[in-house]
Each structure stands twice: as C-alpha cells, then as structure tokens.
Write a protein that holds these residues in place. Structure first.
Motif, PDB file in Angstrom:
ATOM      1  N   TYR A  84       0.858  -1.192   0.000  1.00 51.53           N
ATOM      2  CA  TYR A  84       0.000   0.000   0.000  1.00 51.53           C
ATOM      3  C   TYR A  84       0.890   1.236   0.000  1.00 51.53           C
ATOM      4  O   TYR A  84       1.891   1.292   0.731  1.00 51.53           O
ATOM      5  N   SER A  86       0.602   5.650  -0.050  1.00 53.02           N
ATOM      6  CA  SER A  86      -0.162   6.905  -0.002  1.00 53.02           C
ATOM      7  C   SER A  86       0.813   8.050  -0.260  1.00 53.02           C
ATOM      8  O   SER A  86       1.853   8.138   0.407  1.00 53.02           O
ATOM      9  N   ASN A 115      -3.330   7.307  -3.971  1.00 54.19           N
ATOM     10  CA  ASN A 115      -3.363   6.099  -3.145  1.00 54.19           C
ATOM     11  C   ASN A 115      -3.258   4.897  -4.065  1.00 54.19           C
ATOM     12  O   ASN A 115      -3.967   4.831  -5.084  1.00 54.19           O
ATOM     13  N   PHE A 331      -9.903   7.614  -2.389  1.00 48.91           N
ATOM     14  CA  PHE A 331     -10.422   6.268  -2.148  1.00 48.91           C
ATOM     15  C   PHE A 331     -11.654   5.992  -3.006  1.00 48.91           C
ATOM     16  O   PHE A 331     -11.893   4.877  -3.447  1.00 48.91           O
ATOM     17  N   MET A 334     -10.515   5.012  -6.414  1.00 47.57           N
ATOM     18  CA  MET A 334      -9.665   3.820  -6.512  1.00 47.57           C
ATOM     19  C   MET A 334     -10.388   2.683  -7.225  1.00 47.57           C
ATOM     20  O   MET A 334     -11.517   2.344  -6.912  1.00 47.57           O
TER      21      MET A 334
END
Length: 483
Positions: A84, A86, A115, A331, A334
């Motif tokens: 992950y 960010s 992200n 988000f 995404m």
C-alpha cells in the motif's frame, strides 16, 4: 482436678513430654538425613542429566535446526505480498513543467493526492536444485545436532562414572582406615600396659604409637580428598554431600544386583571372547564430522549451481486512485488499473571471482574436516582400547585376589575360633584381623575398578545400539551379577 495435682509433679510431666517430642523430631530428622546421604549412581546420573547445561544446549540446538528446516522448506512456496502506498505530489512550477523521469524517480507536473494498492506473487520456477541443496543442508544439520546430543550424553556418563568411582574408592579407603585406626588404638593400649608391667619393649610401644599417628594423618587427608570429589559430584547434581555419605557401587540398585556391603556378592564379570572391533563409520564423533563434510559438499554444489540461470515467475494486481484537491476522494476514485505477469531470469556473468573463492574455501574446509574427523576417531579408538585393556587386567587381578581373599577368610575364621577359645594371644589376633581388613579393601578396590571398566564398555555398547559402532559378528559382551 488440676489444682489437686502437685505443682512439682505437673512440671515434671510437662518436661518429660517435651523431651519425648524432641526425641521423636530428632529421630525423624535422622531418618531423612540417612536417606539424603545415600548416593546411588543411577539417581546421581538422573540428576546430572537433568542439570546438565551441555544437554540442555544440545536439545535447544536440535530445535533450532528444526526451524532451519522449516526456513529452507519455505522456498518451495510462493511469496505473496500486499503493498500500500499513499502519496502527495506538489507542483512548484504552476503547471508549466512537463512529466520528467530522472533515473528511478519521476518529476511530477501537477498537484494531486494518490493512493495505490497492489497484490503480488513471486515463485521460483527453476534454480537447478539450489533450493534442494539448502534443504539437504538443513536436514543434515539437524542430524548432526542430534549426534552431538548423543555424544554429550555418553561423555557425561563416562566423566561422571570416573568421578563417582574415585569418590567411592576414597570413601571405602576412609572406612577401612577408620577400622584400622580403632584396632591399632587397641593394640597401642595393650602395648602400653605391657610396657608398664615390664613385659614389652618401649620400641614396640613407640612403633605402635607411630602407626596410630600415621593412620590419623591419612584419615584427615582422605577426608579432605573425599570432600573435593564429592564437590565434583555436586557440580553435576547441584546437591551438597558430606564425607559421611554412604556411596553404593555403580551397579548397585539394579535388577539382580545386591548391595556391595554383602561380601559374598560376586562382582560384575566381563566375558569377552574376541578382541573388540570398532566400526568407525558409526561412531558419534565420525558421524558428526561426516555430516559436516556432507553439508560442505552440498554447499559447494550449491555454489556451482549459482553460476547457472534462475527462473522466477512474478505477477502483480494494481488498484489506483487520485484526486487533485482532497485526500479522501482518492479512495472513491480507486479501482483496478492493471494486471501483469512476468517470467524473469538472471544469469551471473562476472562477480569479481567471488564465487570461485567461495568454492575454493569450501574445498579446503572439507579437507580440514576430514583430518579433524580422523584425529577424533583415533582418540576415541585409543580411549576404548584403554578401557578394554583395563577390563581384561581388572578381571585377571580380580580372580587372583578372590582366591587369596578366600584363603584369608578361612584363616581369619580359624583365628576367630581360637580367640573365642582363648588359644591365641589378643595381640596376634588383632594384627591378623588388621591384615584381613587391608586385604579386603584391596580386593574391593579391584572389584570397583573392574565394575567401572564393565560400565564404560556398556556405555560404548549402548552407543553401538543407537549408532551401531561395534562389529556384532566379532564381539560378545556379557555382564552378570550373582549373589
């Protein structure tokens, strides 16, 4: 009713009751003390094994080796990862710059929040057996650690038997000299009376006094030496002992063996029909070094295979979201963006001759280990041959002394009979009895050494059962204990 009992009588009864209770407590304590002061080799060995740091370390080493096997086996499974990221990019040129790659970095041309989430899988398709060699090395390492444990256990029993036997001999010698001291004190008292009556020379009384003094000094030395050896046993068992401790023979408290205090007991006998032949290929020392050599050979083979290409499969699944003004809106943006599959291969071309140097080092280490193995095996063979010779010599000496002791016991029986009938003077009786005590100790000393030699051979035979280190076609060892 109590008021009617005289005060003096009541106090007397209370006093007697206290004495009775104190006597019972002292008796119980003395029973426990006697039990605590009796050394049985089997029990001493169990405590030594329980408290041995070497054995505990060896057990942990075996468990560590098992984890290394799991680690080596893990390379047969795919590596799955979840990543992950960010990120926030700020364009400092007001949008006038272009997207510019610089090496492994990219200079962004706009301001935004990012992200990213990715799932990846890697798997070693083919490496020409490098993984297998690593697993073989780990398995051999575990076998090696187990062999070290067996060797440590055997060495513990051998070392403990030496210390225990020395302490046992000192204890028996101390007891013998205490008996001799009692007899010689009686003889000195008799010589002193004869000298005072004018029927004995002063030199005879002086010689007897000198014997008493020598025995006293010898007893003090034996107590000091016995205390040191008991401290050595305490090192193994983590318990404290005193010189008054009763020490049983090595084979006492076993099935078919009676207590050594019984003078009619026959000693442990060895019946060896042919010379012992060591199978060095199965000695713990040989196996330990041989496994290390095999590990080095596997390492050398692995180093050679590292020059061959390795093929690896990789796949990645990417999720990505971005927004220019709000971090949390990324988000919502995404979604899955890409899926990649890759098969890659690496072929080492030149590493500064590092791999070649490592292979040369492994070859030299194999030669060194082979020499160390042969040296250790020769040491074990020498130790066994010494124990074997000691067993043969002790048995021969034991038979000779047994016949002499039998004649001496018959003689002392006649002397005892003459003494009861007052047909022999007291001084001659005491002197001959002292000689018998000395001869019995020498016989007991030989018997203890013989049984220790038998025990050492038994230890080696036990190792032979777990690691068949002895040629069974040419060897037969039997140990018998009879009443």
């Amino acid at each position: 009713m109590i008021e009617n009992i005289p005060k003096k009588s009541l106090l007397c009864k209370i006093y007697l009751m206290r004495i009775l209770i104190a006597g019972i407590i002292i008796f119980l304590i003395s029973i426990n003390t006697v039990k605590a002061e009796t050394l049985v080799y089997k029990s001493v060995l169990e405590k030594a094994v329980k408290n041995s740091y070497d054995l505990k370390i060896s057990q942990i080493d075996v468990r560590i080796a098992q984890t290394e096997i799991k680690e080596a086996r893990s390379e047969y499974f795919p590596l799955v990862s979840l990543n992950y990221n960010s990120q926030y990019d700020k364009d400092l040129t007001g949008g006038t710059s272009s997207l510019t790659p610089v090496g492994d970095s990219i200079v962004a041309n706009n301001t935004r929040y990012l992200n990213a989430l990715s799932a990846g899988l890697q798997y070693n398709l083919f490496d020409f057996g490098v993984r297998k060699k690593k697993l073989d090395i780990a398995k051999k390492d575990k076998l090696q650690k187990q062999t070290v444990y067996t060797q440590s256990f055997r060495d513990l029993k051998l070392n403990l038997s030496d210390v225990y036997t020395k302490t046992l001999l000192l204890s028996r010698e101390l007891k013998t000299n205490e008996e001799l001291l009692s007899l010689n004190k009686t003889l000195f008292s008799m010589y002193e009376k004869l000298y005072n009556s004018g029927t004995a020379r002063k030199t005879d009384m002086t010689d007897q006094a000198l014997k008493v003094a020598v025995l006293i000094n010898k007893i003090d030395d034996l107590k000091t030496e016995c205390k040191k050896n008991l401290s050595d046993i305490s090192f193994y068992t983590k318990e404290n002992y005193t010189t008054s401790a009763k020490i049983l023979n090595i084979f006492d408290d076993e099935e078919g063996i009676v207590n050594i205090s019984n003078s009619n007991r026959s000693p442990i006998k060895l019946e060896i029909k042919e010379s012992e032949v060591l199978d060095i290929n199965n000695l713990p020392e040989y196996k330990q070094y041989q496994l290390e050599i095999e590990k080095k050979k596997a390492e050398l083979s692995m180093l050679k295979r590292q020059n061959l290409p390795q093929f690896r499969f990789t796949t990645n699944y990417y999720f990505y979201g971005t927004d220019k003004s709000n971090y949390f809106h990324t988000f919502g943006d995404m979604e899955d963006r890409s899926l990649t599959f890759r098969v890659s291969s690496v072929l080492p071309v030149f590493d500064g001759l590092k791999n070649q140097a490592q292979r040369e080092k492994a070859k030299l280490e194999i030669e060194r280990l082979a020499l160390e193995r042969d040296k250790k095996v020769e040491s074990v063979k020498s130790f066994y041959e010494k124990a074997y010779d000691e067993a043969i010599y002790a048995n021969q000496k034991l038979e000779n002394q047994a016949n002499a002791l039998k004649l001496t016991e018959e003689k002392i029986a006649m002397i005892e009979k003459l003494n009861k009938q007052q047909l022999i003077d007291k001084i001659s009786y005491l002197k001959q009895k002292a000689d018998l005590i000395s001869q019995k100790f020498e016989f007991e000393k030989t018997r203890i050494n013989s049984e220790e030699a038998a025990y050492k051979l038994r230890i080696l035979a036990e190792v032979g059962e777990e690691f068949p280190a002895f040629s069974k076609t040419k060897t037969k060892i039997q140990q018998k204990g009879t009443k």
